[in-house]
Design a protein around this motif. Structure first.
Motif, PDB file in Angstrom:
ATOM      1  N   PHE A  23       0.864  -1.172   0.000  1.00 15.94           N
ATOM      2  CA  PHE A  23       0.000   0.000   0.000  1.00 15.94           C
ATOM      3  C   PHE A  23       0.905   1.228   0.000  1.00 15.94           C
ATOM      4  O   PHE A  23       1.655   1.463   0.936  1.00 15.94           O
ATOM      5  CB  PHE A  23      -0.904   0.008   1.239  1.00 15.94           C
TER       6      PHE A  23
ATOM      7  N   SER B  19      -0.996   2.594  11.208  1.00 17.75           N
ATOM      8  CA  SER B  19      -0.967   1.483  10.255  1.00 17.75           C
ATOM      9  C   SER B  19      -0.505   0.193  10.907  1.00 17.75           C
ATOM     10  O   SER B  19      -0.950  -0.898  10.538  1.00 17.75           O
ATOM     11  CB  SER B  19      -0.061   1.827   9.067  1.00 17.75           C
TER      12      SER B  19
ATOM     13  N   GLY C 293      -3.413  -1.898   9.928  1.00 16.46           N
ATOM     14  CA  GLY C 293      -3.028  -2.086   8.531  1.00 16.46           C
ATOM     15  C   GLY C 293      -3.413  -3.416   7.921  1.00 16.46           C
ATOM     16  O   GLY C 293      -3.212  -3.637   6.726  1.00 16.46           O
ATOM     17  N   GLN C 294      -3.959  -4.340   8.717  1.00 11.12           N
ATOM     18  CA  GLN C 294      -4.465  -5.621   8.229  1.00 11.12           C
ATOM     19  C   GLN C 294      -3.414  -6.414   7.449  1.00 11.12           C
ATOM     20  O   GLN C 294      -3.726  -7.119   6.497  1.00 11.12           O
ATOM     21  CB  GLN C 294      -5.706  -5.410   7.360  1.00 11.12           C
TER      22      GLN C 294
ATOM     23  N   LEU D  87      -1.028  -5.302   5.535  1.00  6.10           N
ATOM     24  CA  LEU D  87      -0.524  -4.675   4.318  1.00  6.10           C
ATOM     25  C   LEU D  87       0.884  -4.128   4.545  1.00  6.10           C
ATOM     26  O   LEU D  87       1.183  -3.559   5.591  1.00  6.10           O
ATOM     27  CB  LEU D  87      -1.438  -3.520   3.898  1.00  6.10           C
TER      28      LEU D  87
ATOM     29  N   ILE E 291       3.304  -1.259   4.059  1.00  4.47           N
ATOM     30  CA  ILE E 291       3.071   0.173   3.864  1.00  4.47           C
ATOM     31  C   ILE E 291       4.352   0.855   3.393  1.00  4.47           C
ATOM     32  O   ILE E 291       5.414   0.693   4.002  1.00  4.47           O
ATOM     33  CB  ILE E 291       2.588   0.848   5.164  1.00  4.47           C
TER      34      ILE E 291
ATOM     35  N   ARG F  30      -8.299   3.288   8.028  1.00  4.85           N
ATOM     36  CA  ARG F  30      -8.958   1.981   8.065  1.00  4.85           C
ATOM     37  C   ARG F  30      -9.841   1.794   6.824  1.00  4.85           C
ATOM     38  O   ARG F  30      -9.844   0.739   6.180  1.00  4.85           O
ATOM     39  CB  ARG F  30      -9.800   1.836   9.329  1.00  4.85           C
TER      40      ARG F  30
ATOM     41  N   TYR G   8      -7.634   1.243   3.746  1.00  6.22           N
ATOM     42  CA  TYR G   8      -7.067  -0.108   3.699  1.00  6.22           C
ATOM     43  C   TYR G   8      -8.140  -1.133   3.329  1.00  6.22           C
ATOM     44  O   TYR G   8      -7.885  -2.065   2.564  1.00  6.22           O
ATOM     45  CB  TYR G   8      -6.429  -0.464   5.044  1.00  6.22           C
TER      46      TYR G   8
ATOM     47  N   LYS H 269      -8.692  -0.916  -0.374  1.00  3.13           N
ATOM     48  CA  LYS H 269      -7.572  -1.531  -1.096  1.00  3.13           C
ATOM     49  C   LYS H 269      -7.718  -3.050  -1.092  1.00  3.13           C
ATOM     50  O   LYS H 269      -7.558  -3.702  -2.145  1.00  3.13           O
ATOM     51  CB  LYS H 269      -6.266  -1.119  -0.427  1.00  3.13           C
TER      52      LYS H 269
END
Length: 242
Positions: free
Chosen positions: A2, A25, A29-30, A32, A34, A121, A124, A127
């Motif tokens: 991301f 994040s 950020g789950q 991801l 960054i 959030r 993300y 995305k």
């Protein structure tokens, strides 16, 4: 990955914004990866975009000396129609002007600590939804890998499951497809307006008394039992993606 671009002529604030974005994040950020790049004026950001660089999200100050936030936003949209834009400002209310640039969010610097986590959030989530796919085996046993965002609706009638895609395309899937993957679709933002039907909530154009109108012009019935869940899902989507 991301990719974020942060743009503000106040270097101290820019550094703080980067640190806050990294901290938030790490929590939401789950998973991801960054990547963040900082710019001290819109002109430098546009030069970077013009060289071919692309970002998933751009956080942009409205008041900058060489190229203003509004001018930068217009230039961004000339180059990239898909990236998300968050305007961050410490002066006045420019939300009406910013909305013309198809922004994702508008945040005041004084509300940054409370509004930025919610905005990130939602970005993300958007995305991840764009990247989610599913395998669909059609009637001829051919397997198709389809992005969830390209699916408008799934309907099971008369032992036939029809998957309606964008660009007026359709696939006929196995009879059990809807029941096998129902939970996956619902967790990804699809909703059930009626028995045997799932629709992509992001494709809803209008909710009528007992009907749902989708972006491709198709209409589906909405039962009394499902109506409340449909309205709540659409409301939550509007709140997170407005």
């Amino acid at each position: 990955m991301f990719r974020l671009a942060l743009c503000d002529d106040d270097i101290k604030f820019l550094d703080s914004l980067k640190e806050l974005t990294i901290s938030i994040s790490a929590r939401i950020g789950q998973g991801l990866d960054i990547e963040i790049k900082c710019f001290s004026d819109g002109l430098y950001l546009i030069n970077d975009l013009s060289s071919g660089k692309r970002y998933d999200l751009i956080m942009l100050d409205w008041d900058m000396p060489m190229l203003t936030g509004e001018e930068t936003g217009k230039a961004i949209r000339d180059i990239d129609q898909d990236c998300l834009i968050i305007f961050i400002t410490g002066y006045g209310d420019y939300a009406a002007q910013a909305s013309k640039l198809t922004m994702f969010r508008y945040i005041s610097k004084r509300d940054l600590s409370t509004d930025l986590p919610e905005a990130l959030r939602a970005a993300y989530d958007k995305k991840l939804f764009r990247e989610k796919t599913i395998q669909i085996k059609d009637a001829s046993k051919t397997t198709h890998i389809i992005r969830l965002r390209d699916i408008i609706s799934i309907e099971n009638q008369h032992a036939i499951t029809t998957v309606r895609l964008k660009q007026n395309e359709m696939l006929v899937a196995s009879r059990s497809f809807l029941s096998d993957y129902s939970d996956y679709f619902i967790q990804s933002g699809f909703i059930k307006p009626f028995k045997g039907i799932l629709i992509n909530s992001r494709e809803i154009e209008k909710l009528a008394q007992d009907q749902v109108l989708l972006s491709d012009g198709s209409k589906f019935p909405m039962s009394r039992r499902c109506k409340r869940d449909v309205h709540l899902t659409v409301q939550r989507l509007m709140e997170t993606e407005a």
